[in-house]
Write an enzyme that holds these catalytic residues in place. Structure first.
Site, PDB file in Angstrom:
ATOM      1  N   HIS A  21       0.821  -1.218   0.000  1.00 39.22           N
ATOM      2  CA  HIS A  21       0.000   0.000   0.000  1.00 39.22           C
ATOM      3  C   HIS A  21       0.853   1.265   0.000  1.00 39.22           C
ATOM      4  CE1 HIS A  21      -4.022  -1.828   0.748  1.00 39.22           C
ATOM      5  NE2 HIS A  21      -3.231  -2.851   1.043  1.00 39.22           N
ATOM      6  N   ASP A  48       3.904   9.261  -0.397  1.00 43.48           N
ATOM      7  CA  ASP A  48       2.697   8.516  -0.008  1.00 43.48           C
ATOM      8  C   ASP A  48       2.401   7.484  -1.086  1.00 43.48           C
ATOM      9  OD1 ASP A  48       0.383   7.903   1.493  1.00 43.48           O
ATOM     10  OD2 ASP A  48      -0.010  10.029   1.863  1.00 43.48           O
TER      11      ASP A  48
HETATM   12  C1  GDG Z   1      -1.928   3.645   3.608  1.00 39.92           C
HETATM   13  C2  GDG Z   1      -0.924   4.333   2.668  1.00 39.92           C
HETATM   14  C3  GDG Z   1      -2.710   4.452   0.917  1.00 39.92           C
HETATM   15  C4  GDG Z   1      -7.818  10.628   8.469  1.00 39.92           C
HETATM   16  N1  GDG Z   1      -8.093  11.349   9.580  1.00 39.92           N
HETATM   17  C5  GDG Z   1      -9.250  10.892  10.061  1.00 39.92           C
HETATM   18  C6  GDG Z   1      -9.701   9.867   9.221  1.00 39.92           C
HETATM   19  N2  GDG Z   1      -8.800   9.722   8.257  1.00 39.92           N
HETATM   20  C7  GDG Z   1      -8.940   8.740   7.165  1.00 39.92           C
HETATM   21  C8  GDG Z   1      -8.939   9.369   5.814  1.00 39.92           C
HETATM   22  C9  GDG Z   1      -8.518   8.205   4.923  1.00 39.92           C
HETATM   23  C10 GDG Z   1      -7.616   7.389   5.840  1.00 39.92           C
HETATM   24  O1  GDG Z   1      -7.863   7.832   7.178  1.00 39.92           O
HETATM   25  C11 GDG Z   1      -6.138   7.632   5.559  1.00 39.92           C
HETATM   26  O2  GDG Z   1      -5.798   7.054   4.343  1.00 39.92           O
HETATM   27  P1  GDG Z   1      -4.502   7.496   3.547  1.00 39.92           P
HETATM   28  O3  GDG Z   1      -4.549   6.846   2.216  1.00 39.92           O
HETATM   29  O4  GDG Z   1      -4.471   8.979   3.456  1.00 39.92           O
HETATM   30  O5  GDG Z   1      -3.231   7.091   4.413  1.00 39.92           O
HETATM   31  P2  GDG Z   1      -2.629   5.835   5.281  1.00 39.92           P
HETATM   32  O6  GDG Z   1      -3.374   5.617   6.526  1.00 39.92           O
HETATM   33  O7  GDG Z   1      -1.198   6.182   5.468  1.00 39.92           O
HETATM   34  O8  GDG Z   1      -2.791   4.540   4.337  1.00 39.92           O
HETATM   35  C12 GDG Z   1      -1.646   5.245   1.677  1.00 39.92           C
HETATM   36  C13 GDG Z   1      -3.586   3.648   1.852  1.00 39.92           C
HETATM   37  O9  GDG Z   1      -2.808   2.856   2.756  1.00 39.92           O
HETATM   38  C14 GDG Z   1      -4.539   2.727   1.084  1.00 39.92           C
HETATM   39  O10 GDG Z   1      -3.851   1.858   0.220  1.00 39.92           O
HETATM   40  O11 GDG Z   1      -3.514   5.372   0.197  1.00 39.92           O
HETATM   41  O12 GDG Z   1      -0.739   5.814   0.768  1.00 39.92           O
HETATM   42  O13 GDG Z   1       0.033   5.088   3.407  1.00 39.92           O
HETATM   43  O14 GDG Z   1      -9.609   7.402   4.563  1.00 39.92           O
HETATM   44  O15 GDG Z   1     -10.201   9.895   5.523  1.00 39.92           O
HETATM   45  N3  GDG Z   1     -10.849   9.193   9.400  1.00 39.92           N
HETATM   46  C15 GDG Z   1     -11.619   9.555  10.467  1.00 39.92           C
HETATM   47  N4  GDG Z   1     -11.235  10.539  11.350  1.00 39.92           N
HETATM   48  C16 GDG Z   1     -10.073  11.225  11.179  1.00 39.92           C
HETATM   49  O16 GDG Z   1      -9.750  12.100  11.979  1.00 39.92           O
HETATM   50  N5  GDG Z   1     -12.791   8.918  10.673  1.00 39.92           N
END
Ligand code: GDG
Length: 463
Positions: A157, A365
């Site tokens: 990921h 990322d």
């Molecule tokens: C890994 C990879 C890849 C954030 N703050 C809150 C909250 N979030 C949610 C967001 C989003 C999720 O968390 C974060 O997803 P990301 O993709 O930005 O990042 P990682 O956690 O690092 O995920 C990344 C992913 O895997 C999928 O393959 O995209 O590159 O690093 O959904 O909205 N959700 C809530 N409260 C918050 O304060 N409920």
């Protein structure tokens, strides 16, 4: 259809009354279609867990969830240290942040071996195994040495680094050879896939053998890009419904007419939050006419607080956000709202819809789902502008965002100014192009395309 076995570090076991979000739903759907099994860590720590021979099994909607516990030493060595303090900064090309110790590497391998020993007994001929993420790099190899012959796919990921970066940890070649025991290794972008192939060639003596195929030590492995998608129409619906609630109306009123910018991330060194706040600070210095007219809400949900780099990041961001407000705030204006408590998903979607600018500026990322969610949350008639780091995997797809070098505070400041000043016509044109990209693919298509490619890789003689 083959039975699917998903393996990931954590298993989101469904509990009564609680719905999983995001990718967990997709993997659950894929498993439900095939009647499958999801295996991994329960999230619990228990003394003597290493002696447990059988996993705990829960069945729900035709899917089995099998989990094991970790001992305190395993949690520390495998999860907190090696996965999150060594591999995470390594694969995000932040070598200065890496800490490494051989005991943790040893524990990491031992836990992967224990996963393999437990899982092996549950695998039947005809199954397909899909391993997720950097916690489980040695797992495919550990399964093969235990005689498992079914197709194995591995999906990362996160990004994959260049050979120069990967070679900074001892035994980098071993990691590559372990990954080569899968039949298909998938990444978010073709850039990451190319980095992997370059690493196999330069560090492990492998060779490319045609398009997206690499050979090494007698193994032939397929490599590909499978960008993770979100349920864009679903997120759009949630955002629109939520924006009609009292909670969002009260939130909007609290802005006292100022324009909202939003950042929402796990509090993580890769997300570029420190540089983003500094970029915002230089924007306010360069364009004082925006003071009192803009509010930046940064949600930085606290994460991995038992890892040193995360603890010090938290302290630094608390200091930085406090200093910015102490210097610039006025009785009726708080330039930066810094929130570390997680915000409910629907509420966050509603807030994203009210924000004129989405600031998504990670230093590196894999994908970054927030970028896609911000686009999905917009009102297409009067949409906001996404400012997106070139170093997010999402930048390969969302080409109509304002793309920035997240390391360059001046460029971030200029992009903020451009986004806040952008005419509605340009905002609409850019949003429509980005919406087209995210709404024409679904998370289920992502999963199915990975599994199709895995079966094809096997069919074409890999392994
Ligand atoms: C890994 C990879 C890849 C954030 N703050 C809150 C909250 N979030 C949610 C967001 C989003 C999720 O968390 C974060 O997803 P990301 O993709 O930005 O990042 P990682 O956690 O690092 O995920 C990344 C992913 O895997 C999928 O393959 O995209 O590159 O690093 O959904 O909205 N959700 C809530 N409260 C918050 O304060 N409920």
């Amino acid at each position: 259809m083959s039975r699917l076995i998903v393996v990931s570090n954590r298993v989101p076991v469904p509990t009564a009354g609680e719905k999983a979000g995001g990718l967990a739903v997709v993997l659950h759907d894929l498993l439900a279609r095939r009647g499958g099994l999801w295996f991994g860590w329960s999230g619990d720590i228990a003394d003597n867990a290493e002696h447990d021979t059988a996993p705990a099994i829960v069945e729900e909607g035709g899917v089995q969830y099998a989990t094991i516990n970790l001992t305190p030493d395993e949690y520390q060595g495998y999860y907190a240290n090696f996965s999150n303090a060594t591999l995470w900064p390594l694969i995000h090309s932040l070598p200065e942040q890496i800490s490494f110790d051989r005991h943790s590497l040893h524990v990491y391998r031992t836990v992967n071996a224990r996963f393999a020993t437990t899982l092996k007994d549950m695998i039947r001929p005809g199954d397909v195994v899909w391993i997720h993420d950097y916690h489980l790099v040695p797992l495919a190899a550990a399964l093969r040495t235990r005689g498992v012959q079914v197709p194995i796919g591995f999906f990362l990921h996160t990004p994959f680094p260049s050979p120069d970066i990967l070679s900074t940890i001892p035994e980098a070649a071993t990691f590559l050879r372990q990954l080569m025991q899968a039949d298909l290794v998938g990444f978010q972008t073709s850039h990451d896939a190319q980095n992997f192939v370059a690493c196999v060639e330069r560090l492990a003596g492998g060779e490319t053998a045609g398009n997206n195929v690499v050979t090494c030590g007698g193994r032939t492995v397929h490599v590909g890009a499978f960008p993770v998608e979100i349920d864009a129409p679903g997120f759009a619906r949630t955002a629109a419904e939520e924006s009609d609630t009292t909670a969002i109306r009260r939130f909007s009123e609290s802005l006292l007419g100022s324009t909202l910018m939003i950042g929402a991330d796990r509090m993580d060194p890769t997300k570029g939050i420190r540089r983003r706040i500094n970029g915002y600070r230089s924007f306010l210095d360069k364009h004082p006419e925006w003071q009192e007219r803009v509010t930046f809400l940064q949600v930085a949900a606290s994460s991995r607080q038992d890892v040193e780099i995360y603890k010090s990041l938290r302290e630094e961001l608390e200091r930085l956000s406090g200093a910015l407000n102490a210097e610039l705030a006025m009785p009726a204006w708080t330039p930066l709202r810094f929130v570390t408590r997680p915000v409910a998903r629907a509420h966050l979607a509603g807030i994203m819809r009210t924000a004129r600018v989405g600031l998504v500026t990670p230093l590196r990322d894999g994908m970054n789902l927030v970028a896609k969610e911000y686009v999905a949350a917009q009102d297409g008639d009067d949409p906001g502008v996404l400012v997106l780091s070139r170093y997010a995997g999402a930048a390969a797809q969302l080409k109509d965002a304002l793309l920035v070098n997240a390391f360059d505070g001046d460029e971030v400041a200029d992009a903020i100014h451009r986004a806040l000043s952008m005419a509605r016509e340009e905002r609409r044109r850019r949003w429509e192009a980005n919406w087209h990209v995210i709404s024409s693919r679904t998370p289920l298509m992502w999963g199915e395309s990975f599994l199709d490619a895995l079966l094809q890789a096997r069919g074409s003689g890999a392994a």
